[in-house]
Design a protein around this motif. Structure first.
Motif, PDB file in Angstrom:
ATOM      1  N   LEU A 111      32.822  37.444 -73.160  1.00  0.00           N
ATOM      2  CA  LEU A 111      34.179  37.686 -73.668  1.00  0.00           C
ATOM      3  C   LEU A 111      35.194  37.653 -72.523  1.00  0.00           C
ATOM      4  O   LEU A 111      36.313  37.148 -72.679  1.00  0.00           O
ATOM      5  CB  LEU A 111      34.249  39.025 -74.406  1.00  0.00           C
ATOM      6  N   SER A 112      34.781  38.184 -71.391  1.00  0.00           N
ATOM      7  CA  SER A 112      35.666  38.180 -70.223  1.00  0.00           C
ATOM      8  C   SER A 112      35.953  36.734 -69.787  1.00  0.00           C
ATOM      9  O   SER A 112      37.103  36.360 -69.531  1.00  0.00           O
ATOM     10  CB  SER A 112      34.997  38.964 -69.094  1.00  0.00           C
TER      11      SER A 112
ATOM     12  N   VAL B  57      39.027  34.178 -79.955  1.00  0.00           N
ATOM     13  CA  VAL B  57      37.996  34.530 -78.973  1.00  0.00           C
ATOM     14  C   VAL B  57      36.627  34.540 -79.671  1.00  0.00           C
ATOM     15  O   VAL B  57      35.632  34.031 -79.139  1.00  0.00           O
ATOM     16  CB  VAL B  57      38.302  35.911 -78.331  1.00  0.00           C
ATOM     17  N   ALA B  58      36.596  35.083 -80.886  1.00  0.00           N
ATOM     18  CA  ALA B  58      35.332  35.113 -81.639  1.00  0.00           C
ATOM     19  C   ALA B  58      34.817  33.693 -81.864  1.00  0.00           C
ATOM     20  O   ALA B  58      33.619  33.424 -81.739  1.00  0.00           O
ATOM     21  CB  ALA B  58      35.541  35.823 -82.976  1.00  0.00           C
ATOM     22  N   ALA B  59      35.741  32.769 -82.184  1.00  0.00           N
ATOM     23  CA  ALA B  59      35.326  31.379 -82.431  1.00  0.00           C
ATOM     24  C   ALA B  59      34.682  30.803 -81.166  1.00  0.00           C
ATOM     25  O   ALA B  59      33.635  30.147 -81.228  1.00  0.00           O
ATOM     26  CB  ALA B  59      36.538  30.536 -82.838  1.00  0.00           C
TER      27      ALA B  59
ATOM     28  N   LEU C 175      38.691  42.521 -80.532  1.00  0.00           N
ATOM     29  CA  LEU C 175      37.463  41.922 -81.037  1.00  0.00           C
ATOM     30  C   LEU C 175      36.335  42.871 -80.657  1.00  0.00           C
ATOM     31  O   LEU C 175      36.205  43.248 -79.479  1.00  0.00           O
ATOM     32  CB  LEU C 175      37.212  40.537 -80.415  1.00  0.00           C
ATOM     33  N   SER C 176      35.544  43.284 -81.655  1.00  0.00           N
ATOM     34  CA  SER C 176      34.366  44.102 -81.379  1.00  0.00           C
ATOM     35  C   SER C 176      33.140  43.278 -81.709  1.00  0.00           C
ATOM     36  O   SER C 176      33.070  42.663 -82.785  1.00  0.00           O
ATOM     37  CB  SER C 176      34.359  45.363 -82.258  1.00  0.00           C
ATOM     38  N   VAL C 177      32.191  43.279 -80.797  1.00  0.00           N
ATOM     39  CA  VAL C 177      30.942  42.557 -81.038  1.00  0.00           C
ATOM     40  C   VAL C 177      29.816  43.573 -80.991  1.00  0.00           C
ATOM     41  O   VAL C 177      29.695  44.335 -80.020  1.00  0.00           O
ATOM     42  CB  VAL C 177      30.712  41.462 -79.976  1.00  0.00           C
TER      43      VAL C 177
ATOM     44  N   THR D 129      39.708  32.044 -69.736  1.00  0.00           N
ATOM     45  CA  THR D 129      39.944  30.598 -69.850  1.00  0.00           C
ATOM     46  C   THR D 129      40.968  30.254 -70.937  1.00  0.00           C
ATOM     47  O   THR D 129      41.374  29.101 -71.054  1.00  0.00           O
ATOM     48  CB  THR D 129      38.628  29.842 -70.139  1.00  0.00           C
ATOM     49  N   ILE D 130      41.364  31.227 -71.744  1.00  0.00           N
ATOM     50  CA  ILE D 130      42.405  30.929 -72.754  1.00  0.00           C
ATOM     51  C   ILE D 130      43.749  31.543 -72.342  1.00  0.00           C
ATOM     52  O   ILE D 130      44.737  30.841 -72.208  1.00  0.00           O
ATOM     53  CB  ILE D 130      42.032  31.420 -74.173  1.00  0.00           C
TER      54      ILE D 130
END
Ligand code: LMR
Length: 393
Positions: free
Chosen positions: A272-273, A106-108, A255-257, A278-279
């Protein structure tokens, strides 16, 4: 369509599990994949996890969807475990992900949504799946120096020198603790020096914390994250509950941003949502429900601290044991780095040929980089292991 596909080689770490399972030798030893094991060689469900599962079984009334970010109370609890009060909550967005790997993925995607896609600098070496996982998501992954394979120390000067040359704004992936594969973490003063460069070069720190609590302790292992969080405007942190809660197959991570302000944080949350939807749409719930049940209950939390401390101590004890056994069986070789490393891993520092002989002749399995999972060592197998290693040196 599928006839045109060619087979892929097995994953370096996962492929070894299958080989090990097939080996009929009773004395075989698995030092491959990073899972914790007891002195009996088992990877047990933690007692505290069993208790939380019983509570969930009794109290859960619905399995309806929770949403793309998963369970809010889980996210809040993990956010505080990672950041404590180092940064104001309005700048942080934490979402539940399918394990630490899901978090990295997700970060990528988030990095790729930004205006200029920066390369992500990774330590040389790094976890063997970092490159396929992040590279497969389309990121470029240049290396920065990390491990000295001759002296078995961190190449602090070379690492800092390279970090100083990274173009402004680019992303750097760090391991918060228990560096995988080397087991060697920067000292707190080195983290301070790294942070100064990150601030000066306006780099984006991306920190992977898969082993919080396995090195020094829950707070100590978050030192680098909290120190940076107080000094940089933005940061990404991937975390995993696979090891510290023993929830490997339940796939629990976050994942924390950290954004510069609350408004940007709200935008990040919406991104992120979208990415999750989508994945994989939504993360699996059961493991996260276990973790939030534990962390919402003082008594369960304290039991968890105890079980985590026991795992940490066993790893330390096994490091001492194998290091002493090797000192006896192979006195001409220096394995002192085994006790300098922390967490689950370290390099043995032997050749590919020696690794193959260990597997073929002795049934001792380690990955091709000579990374050893210390949790595979027990008081019962340590002598055989040290003798086998000594025999191939
Ligand atoms: C490891 O490095 O062995 C673990 O993180 C498990 C994995 O998925 O590779």
């Amino acid at each position: 369509m599928f006839a045109s596909l060619s087979p892929r080689p097995a994953d370096a770490i996962l492929g070894l599990i299958a080989e090990y399972k097939k080996d009929p030798r009773p004395q075989k030893i698995d030092l491959g994949i990073g899972v914790y094991r007891t002195a009996d060689g088992e990877t047990p469900v933690l007692n505290v996890v069993k208790q939380a599962e019983r509570q969930i079984l009794e109290s859960q009334t619905s399995k309806a969807y929770l949403g793309t970010a998963g369970e809010p109370s889980f996210n809040a609890a993990i956010q505080s475990l990672i950041f404590a009060d180092s940064v104001s909550g309005e700048r942080l967005t934490t979402v539940q992900t399918p394990g630490g790997s899901g978090s990295l993925r997700v970060a990528a995607s988030l990095l790729q949504q930004s205006a200029t896609v920066s390369p992500v600098w990774v330590s040389d070496p790094t976890w063997s799946n970092h490159v396929p996982l992040l590279g497969g998501a389309g990121l470029e992954l240049p290396p920065y120096p990390y491990y000295d394979t001759e002296k078995h120390v961190i190449r602090v000067d070379a690492m800092l020198e390279t970090l100083r040359t990274i173009p402004k704004g680019e992303t750097v992936l760090f391991h918060a603790c228990c560096h995988n594969p080397s087991g060697l973490d920067p000292a707190d003063d080195t983290w301070r020096a790294i942070t100064d460069i990150v601030v000066e070069r306006e780099l984006l720190p991306f920190i992977d914390m898969a082993y919080q609590g396995f090195s020094r302790g829950l707070d100590e292992d978050a030192f680098a994250i909290r120190h940076m969080a107080e000094r940089v405007p933005e940061m990404l942190v991937s975390s995993s509950c696979s090891k510290n809660f023993g929830l490997y197959r339940d796939r629990v991570g976050t994942l924390s941003v950290m954004a510069a302000d609350a408004a940007t944080s709200a935008t990040v949350a919406s991104q992120l949502s979208f990415i999750a939807r989508t994945i994989y749409s939504m993360p699996p719930d059961h493991g996260a429900a276990i973790v939030s049940t534990i962390l919402a209950d003082d008594s369960l939390t304290s039991d968890w601290h105890g079980e985590l401390a026991d795992m940490r101590q066993r790893l330390r004890d096994m490091r001492e044991l194998i290091s002493n056994a090797l000192h006896d069986k192979a006195p001409d070789h220096d394995f002192s780095h085994l006790v300098r490393a922390t967490g689950m891993f370290c390099f043995l520092g032997i050749s590919g040929e020696q690794i193959a002989t260990l597997k073929n002749d002795y049934g001792v399995y380690l990955v091709g980089s000579s990374r050893v999972n210390i949790a595979g060592i027990t008081p019962a197998n340590v002598d055989y292991l040290a003798e086998s290693i000594a025999a191939v040196l």
